[in-house]
Design an enzyme around this catalytic site. Structure first.
Site, PDB file in Angstrom:
ATOM      1  N   SER A  11      -4.545   0.700   0.307  1.00 41.73           N
ATOM      2  CA  SER A  11      -5.046   0.287  -1.050  1.00 41.73           C
ATOM      3  C   SER A  11      -6.269   0.890  -1.580  1.00 41.73           C
ATOM      4  CB  SER A  11      -4.913  -1.209  -1.113  1.00 41.73           C
ATOM      5  OG  SER A  11      -5.109  -1.889  -2.557  1.00 41.73           O
ATOM      6  N   ASP A  19      -6.509   1.422  -8.579  1.00 44.10           N
ATOM      7  CA  ASP A  19      -6.927   1.621  -7.271  1.00 44.10           C
ATOM      8  C   ASP A  19      -5.981   2.697  -6.369  1.00 44.10           C
ATOM      9  OD1 ASP A  19      -4.937   0.002  -6.949  1.00 44.10           O
ATOM     10  OD2 ASP A  19      -5.359  -1.214  -5.231  1.00 44.10           O
ATOM     11  N   ASP A  79      -3.579   2.681  -4.403  1.00 46.14           N
ATOM     12  CA  ASP A  79      -2.057   2.840  -4.283  1.00 46.14           C
ATOM     13  C   ASP A  79      -1.742   2.133  -5.545  1.00 46.14           C
ATOM     14  OD1 ASP A  79      -3.092  -0.099  -4.025  1.00 46.14           O
ATOM     15  OD2 ASP A  79      -1.078  -0.524  -2.833  1.00 46.14           O
TER      16      ASP A  79
END
Length: 444
Positions: free
Chosen positions: A103, A241, A243
């Site tokens: 992430s 972000d 992901d």
């Protein structure tokens, strides 16, 4: 519930190459997961997607080796946002989906997260079954020859996911939009979708090199995007972000538009009766929702808790200030690009702008004091602390709120006070923190 040994709240996450994210352990995880999935479906297939970290290829190969060693067929989706893997899991009828991503973390980290057959979170029972199978891996009978699984590359993944997103896009003709793609999983998908919707798009951080994901960019580092929007005369900016499961906006003046703003806008436009958010959601949102006859349900911090409450109450809309926003009538998981598109749809439906939204939703001042204690679990039931909190609530008189919560990783109690008068909330927080400190030092 049985305590997990390997899985956290969002899968397995660590520094790539360090336990548990070593090739050997990830291969064992793949074999264990493959064994569990085969019990449910003898013809099981699993799709795998990843973000742009350099360790993704290594972990993907190890995971695929483990899965195929148990007879599971693996379908590689390539670089794709986390919600794209969720979408392809359900679109292709896979037994499970796997995302290799950490992430918003730096590139050195990575993680492995599973989706169930419908593209939603893997059940707790299945995660525990996989953990048990990891520890029993040495006792599994080998799968050989024609019974081993196959590996294929699915070249249509990005096109199908992009088409899904575009089906929810409003007409953005005439809008000038700046995008920060975080050198992450959305670096191709996001610009394409917004361009196809008619926007004049300027995209930055779209050149991943395996090591620059989230580095000084993305939804956790938005200063550059704010500057671009202000100086380039853009209508708005959007940051994702690594992901791309979250999105944050800036208005034309460079002001931050976060999850609280998006929830208010979407609730109005979509005719929701209630919204789910967390204990950290600003009280200004609660007041505005109440004025519109809507209710706010609060949960513990974490998008998984928002998700659980939405399901339990049969609601559609919820999220966090971080930009994790859920539209469960559209997707079973948080999706940054989808969130951005649906937010802009709401904006156009209501005939408003992000500038007007920012000006309307004026956040209540909020202060947070961290207090170190010996036993964070005992503080909540301590009579002196309870009395101090009750006094604080009387002083706030319904025009503010106080929340005490333990840190998840340290022996800390976080004292949060929110209200209309900044001086008053600082005084209240200091008074409550003093009692917590005194009682905490004594071990409560």
């Amino acid at each position: 519930m049985t305590e997990r040994k390997y899985f956290g709240t969002d899968g397995v996450r660590a520094v790539a190459g360090e336990f548990p994210l070593t090739p050997a352990w990830v291969m064992a995880l793949g074999a264990a997961a493959g064994e569990v999935f085969k019990r449910r479906n003898p013809r099981a297939s699993v799709v795998i997607g990843k973000d742009t970290r350099q360790s993704g290829d290594m972990l993907e190969a190890a995971l695929a080796a483990g899965l195929t060693s148990r007879g599971v067929n693996v379908v590689h989706l390539g670089v794709l946002p986390t919600p794209g893997v969720s979408y392809l899991t359900r679109h292709l009828g896979a037994e499970a989906g796997v995302v290799i991503s950490a992430s918003h973390n730096p590139y050195e980290d990575n993680g492995i997260k599973f989706f169930g057959p419908g593209g939603g979170k893997l059940s707790d029972a299945t995660e525990l079954e996989i953990e048990a199978a990891i520890d029993e891996a040495a006792t599994l009978a080998p799968v050989t020859g024609v019974n081993l699984g196959s590996v294929t590359n699915y070249t249509e993944a990005e096109r199908l996911y992009t088409a899904f997103l575009s089906s929810h896009a409003p007409d953005l003709s005439g809008m000038r939009i700046a995008l920060d793609c975080a050198n992450g999983a959305a670096y191709r998908v996001a610009p394409k979708v917004f361009q196809q919707a008619g926007a004049d798009v300027f995209a930055v951080y779209t050149t991943p090199d395996g090591r620059n994901i989230n580095r000084g960019c993305g939804s956790t580092h938005m200063d550059h995007l704010r500057l671009i929007v202000r100086e380039g005369d853009y209508d708005l900016g959007i940051a994702f972000d690594g992901d791309a499961d979250r999105a944050l906006f800036v208005d034309s003046r460079g002001n931050m538009i976060h999850g609280d703003h998006m929830l208010l806008l979407s609730a109005r436009a979509r005719g929701e009766k209630a919204v789910v958010a967390t204990i950290m959601t600003n009280m200004a949102l609660e007041v505005k929702l109440q004025e519109a006859g809507l209710t706010l349900e609060r949960t513990a911090v974490g998008d998984r808790y928002v998700h659980e409450r939405l399901h339990a109450k049969g609601l559609n809309l919820g999220g966090e200030q971080s930009g994790h926003v859920l539209f469960l009538d559209v997707s079973p998981t948080g999706d940054g690009v989808l969130t951005a598109l649906l937010t802009l749809s709401s904006m156009k439906k209501l005939g408003t702008t992000l500038d007007a939204l920012y000006d309307e939703l004026v956040m209540f001042p909020q202060t947070l004091v961290n207090v170190r204690v010996k036993d964070k679990k005992a503080i909540a039931s301590d009579p002196a602390v309870q009395h101090a909190v009750a006094d604080a609530e009387k002083q706030l008189a319904g025009k503010g709120r106080i929340n005490l919560r333990p840190s998840g990783t340290e022996n800390l109690i976080r004292v949060m006070v929110e209200g209309q008068d900044e001086g008053e909330i600082h005084d209240i927080a200091a008074a409550v923190a003093k009692v917590v400190e005194e009682r905490g030092a004594a071990g409560a």
